[in-house]
Design a protein around this motif. Structure first.
Motif, PDB file in Angstrom:
ATOM      1  N   PRO A   1     107.401 -29.436  41.169  1.00 32.88           N
ATOM      2  CA  PRO A   1     108.799 -29.829  41.402  1.00 32.88           C
ATOM      3  C   PRO A   1     109.593 -28.759  42.135  1.00 32.88           C
ATOM      4  O   PRO A   1     110.442 -29.085  42.982  1.00 32.88           O
TER       5      PRO A   1
ATOM      6  N   SER B   1     113.003 -29.568  33.849  1.00 31.61           N
ATOM      7  CA  SER B   1     113.618 -30.501  34.795  1.00 31.61           C
ATOM      8  C   SER B   1     114.999 -30.018  35.238  1.00 31.61           C
ATOM      9  O   SER B   1     115.363 -30.155  36.411  1.00 31.61           O
TER      10      SER B   1
ATOM     11  N   LYS C   1     105.335 -29.319  35.767  1.00 27.68           N
ATOM     12  CA  LYS C   1     106.739 -29.191  35.388  1.00 27.68           C
ATOM     13  C   LYS C   1     107.495 -28.109  36.160  1.00 27.68           C
ATOM     14  O   LYS C   1     108.725 -28.197  36.282  1.00 27.68           O
TER      15      LYS C   1
ATOM     16  N   THR D   1     114.643 -26.861  37.728  1.00 21.67           N
ATOM     17  CA  THR D   1     114.201 -27.262  39.070  1.00 21.67           C
ATOM     18  C   THR D   1     115.263 -28.097  39.782  1.00 21.67           C
ATOM     19  O   THR D   1     115.399 -28.021  41.019  1.00 21.67           O
ATOM     20  N   TRP D   2     116.046 -28.867  39.012  1.00 22.30           N
ATOM     21  CA  TRP D   2     117.110 -29.656  39.630  1.00 22.30           C
ATOM     22  C   TRP D   2     118.267 -28.771  40.094  1.00 22.30           C
ATOM     23  O   TRP D   2     118.810 -28.972  41.190  1.00 22.30           O
TER      24      TRP D   2
ATOM     25  N   ASN E   1     110.670 -29.180  28.065  1.00 29.52           N
ATOM     26  CA  ASN E   1     110.448 -30.141  29.149  1.00 29.52           C
ATOM     27  C   ASN E   1     111.762 -30.499  29.846  1.00 29.52           C
ATOM     28  O   ASN E   1     111.813 -30.605  31.085  1.00 29.52           O
TER      29      ASN E   1
END
Length: 251
Positions: free
Chosen positions: A156, A75, A152, A78-79, A71
């Motif tokens: 995003p 994040s 997820k 994608t960031w 998880n």
């Protein structure tokens, strides 16, 4: 005397008959050992709605079992994809620098097409590459959990790519006065492709994959609503009465 002897002679017979009756009564008395096997087995209640396993329910339950590291990686990937898209406009040559080629349109064109900060341009490409590769790996790793992929990875990724596309267009019209340089075109192509792919996958999984398993879940269990405060409510199905089996009376 004869009567007394006759009566006494009949007493053992009566006693024997009485004891035989008791023995017969004890023999035919129902006990736990002589019960029918069907009556001895405990009756199990029919499975309730919450005990029915469906593919959609298994996906939701599996969300808690997916490692927290994955998880966090979702994040992060994608960031960092967004970070690459944000760094790209910093490599554009500004209009002020392009004015150094005044008097020679050919030189001004080369200056405009040149990359202002080559190391920053390379870092931006690396960020986009790492983000895209990580998202593809997690997509392959959890390919059968459609809910997790949409929440997820795809959604995003779509939003971050769209933000990068808007940022690129704003910098082209703000820094380069609407002049599309070579780096600007490359950046628009990369961000537009990423936005299109993530947007298509979001719609495909949401409107096709998840909707199919959700419809099957509703048919077997019932439609689930969030409720007034998110407590979760299962609506009563129209065929609930038909699904109930009548309880047979044991005679």
């Amino acid at each position: 005397m004869h009567a007394m002897a006759e009566s006494s002679s009949h007493r053992p017979a009566l006693a024997h008959h009485a004891s035989g009756s008791e023995t017969t009564a004890l023999t035919h008395h129902p006990s736990s050992s002589t019960k029918h096997p069907r009556d001895a087995r405990p009756e199990h209640p029919p499975a309730s709605r919450s005990q029915i396993e469906t593919k959609y329910m298994n996906m939701l339950l599996a969300l808690d079992d997916i490692p927290r590291l994955h998880n966090m990686l979702a994040s992060f990937f994608t960031w960092i994809l967004l970070a690459g898209f944000v760094l790209f406009p910093g490599t554009f040559t500004s209009l002020r620098n392009s004015q150094a080629g005044i008097g020679s349109s050919e030189v001004g064109k080369h200056v405009l097409d040149a990359v202002a900060h080559v190391p920053l341009f390379v870092i931006a490409f690396l960020c986009c590459g790492i983000g895209a590769a990580g998202m593809c790996y997690l997509w392959w790793k959890w390919m059968y959990n459609y809910v997790w992929l949409v929440n997820k990875i795809f959604l995003p990724g779509f939003l971050n790519s769209l933000a990068g596309l808007i940022s690129t267009i704003a910098n082209i019209y703000g820094v380069q006065n609407g002049e599309f340089s070579r780096t600007g075109k490359i950046t628009i192509i990369v961000t537009a492709v990423s936005t299109g792919i993530c947007g298509f996958l979001t719609l495909y999984y949401s409107l096709w994959k998840i909707r199919r398993v959700k419809r099957k879940h509703d048919q077997e269990v019932g439609k689930e609503r969030a409720g007034r405060h998110g407590e979760g409510i299962v609506e009563q199905m129209k065929r609930k009465a038909a699904e109930k089996e009548p309880v047979a009376r044991v005679i």
